[in-house]
Enzyme design. Structure first.
Site, PDB file in Angstrom:
ATOM      1  N   HIS A  40       0.842  -1.193   0.000  1.00 21.83           N
ATOM      2  CA  HIS A  40       0.000   0.000   0.000  1.00 21.83           C
ATOM      3  C   HIS A  40       0.887   1.256   0.000  1.00 21.83           C
ATOM      4  O   HIS A  40       1.715   1.405  -0.880  1.00 21.83           O
ATOM      5  CB  HIS A  40      -0.986  -0.041   1.174  1.00 21.83           C
ATOM      6  CG  HIS A  40      -2.003  -1.141   1.042  1.00 21.83           C
ATOM      7  ND1 HIS A  40      -2.006  -2.249   1.854  1.00 21.83           N
ATOM      8  CD2 HIS A  40      -3.028  -1.309   0.173  1.00 21.83           C
ATOM      9  CE1 HIS A  40      -2.997  -3.066   1.502  1.00 21.83           C
ATOM     10  NE2 HIS A  40      -3.627  -2.515   0.486  1.00 21.83           N
ATOM     11  N   SER A  41       0.767   2.126   0.995  1.00 18.11           N
ATOM     12  CA  SER A  41       1.489   3.408   0.946  1.00 18.11           C
ATOM     13  C   SER A  41       3.002   3.272   1.081  1.00 18.11           C
ATOM     14  O   SER A  41       3.728   4.237   0.822  1.00 18.11           O
ATOM     15  CB  SER A  41       0.963   4.352   2.028  1.00 18.11           C
ATOM     16  OG  SER A  41      -0.284   4.893   1.639  1.00 18.11           O
ATOM     17  N   MET A  42       3.506   2.103   1.464  1.00 14.61           N
ATOM     18  CA  MET A  42       4.956   1.912   1.461  1.00 14.61           C
ATOM     19  C   MET A  42       5.511   1.813   0.040  1.00 14.61           C
ATOM     20  O   MET A  42       6.720   1.727  -0.154  1.00 14.61           O
ATOM     21  CB  MET A  42       5.343   0.687   2.294  1.00 14.61           C
ATOM     22  CG  MET A  42       5.461   1.031   3.773  1.00 14.61           C
ATOM     23  SD  MET A  42       5.713  -0.358   4.903  1.00 14.61           S
ATOM     24  CE  MET A  42       7.000  -1.284   4.143  1.00 14.61           C
ATOM     25  N   THR A  43       4.611   1.872  -0.958  1.00 17.92           N
ATOM     26  CA  THR A  43       5.036   2.012  -2.355  1.00 17.92           C
ATOM     27  C   THR A  43       5.558   3.430  -2.608  1.00 17.92           C
ATOM     28  O   THR A  43       6.461   3.633  -3.443  1.00 17.92           O
ATOM     29  CB  THR A  43       3.849   1.722  -3.300  1.00 17.92           C
ATOM     30  OG1 THR A  43       3.322   0.429  -3.012  1.00 17.92           O
ATOM     31  CG2 THR A  43       4.272   1.779  -4.764  1.00 17.92           C
ATOM     32  N   TYR A 158      -3.160  14.200   2.165  1.00 15.08           N
ATOM     33  CA  TYR A 158      -2.732  12.913   1.597  1.00 15.08           C
ATOM     34  C   TYR A 158      -3.501  12.655   0.309  1.00 15.08           C
ATOM     35  O   TYR A 158      -4.726  12.838   0.266  1.00 15.08           O
ATOM     36  CB  TYR A 158      -3.017  11.817   2.607  1.00 15.08           C
ATOM     37  CG  TYR A 158      -2.066  10.646   2.548  1.00 15.08           C
ATOM     38  CD1 TYR A 158      -0.689  10.831   2.435  1.00 15.08           C
ATOM     39  CD2 TYR A 158      -2.545   9.339   2.636  1.00 15.08           C
ATOM     40  CE1 TYR A 158       0.172   9.760   2.405  1.00 15.08           C
ATOM     41  CE2 TYR A 158      -1.689   8.255   2.614  1.00 15.08           C
ATOM     42  CZ  TYR A 158      -0.331   8.468   2.489  1.00 15.08           C
ATOM     43  OH  TYR A 158       0.529   7.393   2.465  1.00 15.08           O
TER      44      TYR A 158
END
Length: 405
Positions: A40-43, A158
């Site tokens: 997810h947002s760790m992309t 965000y």
């Protein structure tokens, strides 16, 4: 929590590792350092590193207007008090990477069978989920039709900014985003497991099941949850996952979620450990010997960009909302006093402590938004345990130095 894979590294040495439970409980697959989790947002940090690698070569500038690469973003409108007005300034790449572009997110849901709530991008989200939007180019062209939620640079929110950055990277490099990541990041760092999707065969071997943890009961005294149950959310079989080739989203999401529930990279504990180690070592990959980014570029990335005049005319923008001492950089949250950086997805996170040359990576296969009865960050959270250990060590050192003097 069916399974967890986490570790801590100090001075390029593994000092703690905990890999336990199941990669897939229903199929009795044990967790390993190569089990694949949904980032997810760790992309987003990986997309930011790819952006800065092209920036180093002079192929783009952070203050370039995005319409230079994606013409659909020229002459954007802003929706204010129910009325449309011209944007005061064009969206730049810096706005996109810092979530100050005027774009937003939503709606989202935990799995495709759930009803979608209303949201500013609901028609777009539905078209992505249904597969009608075939690639990043089409996604960005459709996204640009929606009005901005505020004027670029006016505030932090965000957003899908890193997804738009992904398309800019494709335009500048002439490569699809997945190939660009492989060439510029994964091969140079030695990240062998990370990808946007996997084959059905690899899913059976490495893909973690995705579970949603729900509260069953609460402690009578504290009113905090103390009993839970889990529900499988991403297909009843590994090959049915939304991250399996043939079923995965056609839009390669540099931001980590595209549509209502899927998108972004899959990665392993091993690969995320390598990625964090590269950042801690000023862009140098000890696994391969490659200098992925220049040290000055990493130092530029690892600071609070919300304080920069180039990001906003205001003295300082408020970021995620964790307090005044928590800022934001292209890689994630930044704490200036501690020089600590952290980033997370729905079930995964990492944090890097630059002064102590320590980082931790924690990856689970289950999401739970509830607080937990008797939870103690000093023992139950790896990042908290490392922070507590550092404080205890410093206290003992001060006491010992006092006795000597």
């Amino acid at each position: 929590m069916p399974g967890v894979a986490e570790c801590a590294v100090k001075d390029n040495r593994l000092i703690y590792v905990d890999i336990r439970g199941y990669q897939d409980k229903e199929f009795n697959a044990k967790m390993s350092e190569k089990s694949l989790f949904r980032c997810h947002s760790m992309t987003k940090p990986i997309t930011a590193v790819a952006l800065m690698s092209l920036w180093e070569e002079g192929k783009l500038a952070l203050d370039d207007p995005v319409h230079k690469y994606i013409p659909a973003f020229r002459n954007m409108k802003v929706l204010r008090a129910g009325r449309l007005e011209d944007a005061k300034r064009p969206i730049t790449l810096r706005h996109l990477v810092m979530h100050t572009s005027g774009l937003g997110y939503g709606p989202s849901r935990e799995r495709k069978t759930e009803k979608l709530e209303d949201g500013p991008y609901l028609p777009l989200v539905k078209r992505i989920d249904s597969g009608l939007i075939k690639n990043l180019k089409s996604f960005c062209n459709e996204l640009a039709k929606f009005p901005l939620q505020f004027h670029p640079g006016d505030r932090w929110e965000y957003s899908m900014g890193l997804d738009v950055i992904g398309r800019v990277l494709e335009v500048v490099s002439g490569l699809p985003l997945d190939r660009l990541f492989r060439q510029r990041i994964f091969r140079k760092m030695g990240m062998k497991d990370t990808a946007f999707s996997v084959s059905p065969r690899k899913a059976r071997r490495q893909l973690t099941a995705y579970y949603i943890t729900k509260v069953r009961s609460k402690n009578r005294r504290t009113k905090l949850p103390n009993n839970f149950f889990t529900r499988r959310a991403d297909g009843c079989h590994p090959k049915m996952s939304a991250w399996v080739q043939g079923r995965s989203l056609k839009v390669l999401s540099g931001g980590g979620i595209c549509g209502s529930f899927a998108g972004g990279l899959l990665s392993s504990l091993r690969d995320q450990t390598i990625f964090c180690n590269v950042l801690l070592n000023q862009g140098f990959a000890t696994t391969t010997g490659h200098q992925v980014l220049k040290p000055n570029t990493v130092r530029l990335l690892c600071r609070d960009w919300l304080r920069m005049k180039s990001v906003s005319d205001k003295q300082k923008l408020r970021g995620w909302g964790m307090g005044r001492d928590v800022g934001w950089c292209p890689l994630g949250h930044w704490m200036p006093k501690e020089r600590l950086m952290f980033m997370g997805g729905i079930t995964t996170n990492w944090s890097i402590n630059f002064p102590t040359k320590t980082f931790q990576v924690s990856m689970t296969s289950s999401s739970c938004e509830a607080d937990v009865h008797n939870w103690d960050d000093r023992k139950d959270d790896l990042s908290g345990a490392l922070d507590h250990a550092e404080k205890v060590w410093r206290r003992k050192r001060r006491l010992q130095s006092g006795r000597v003097s």
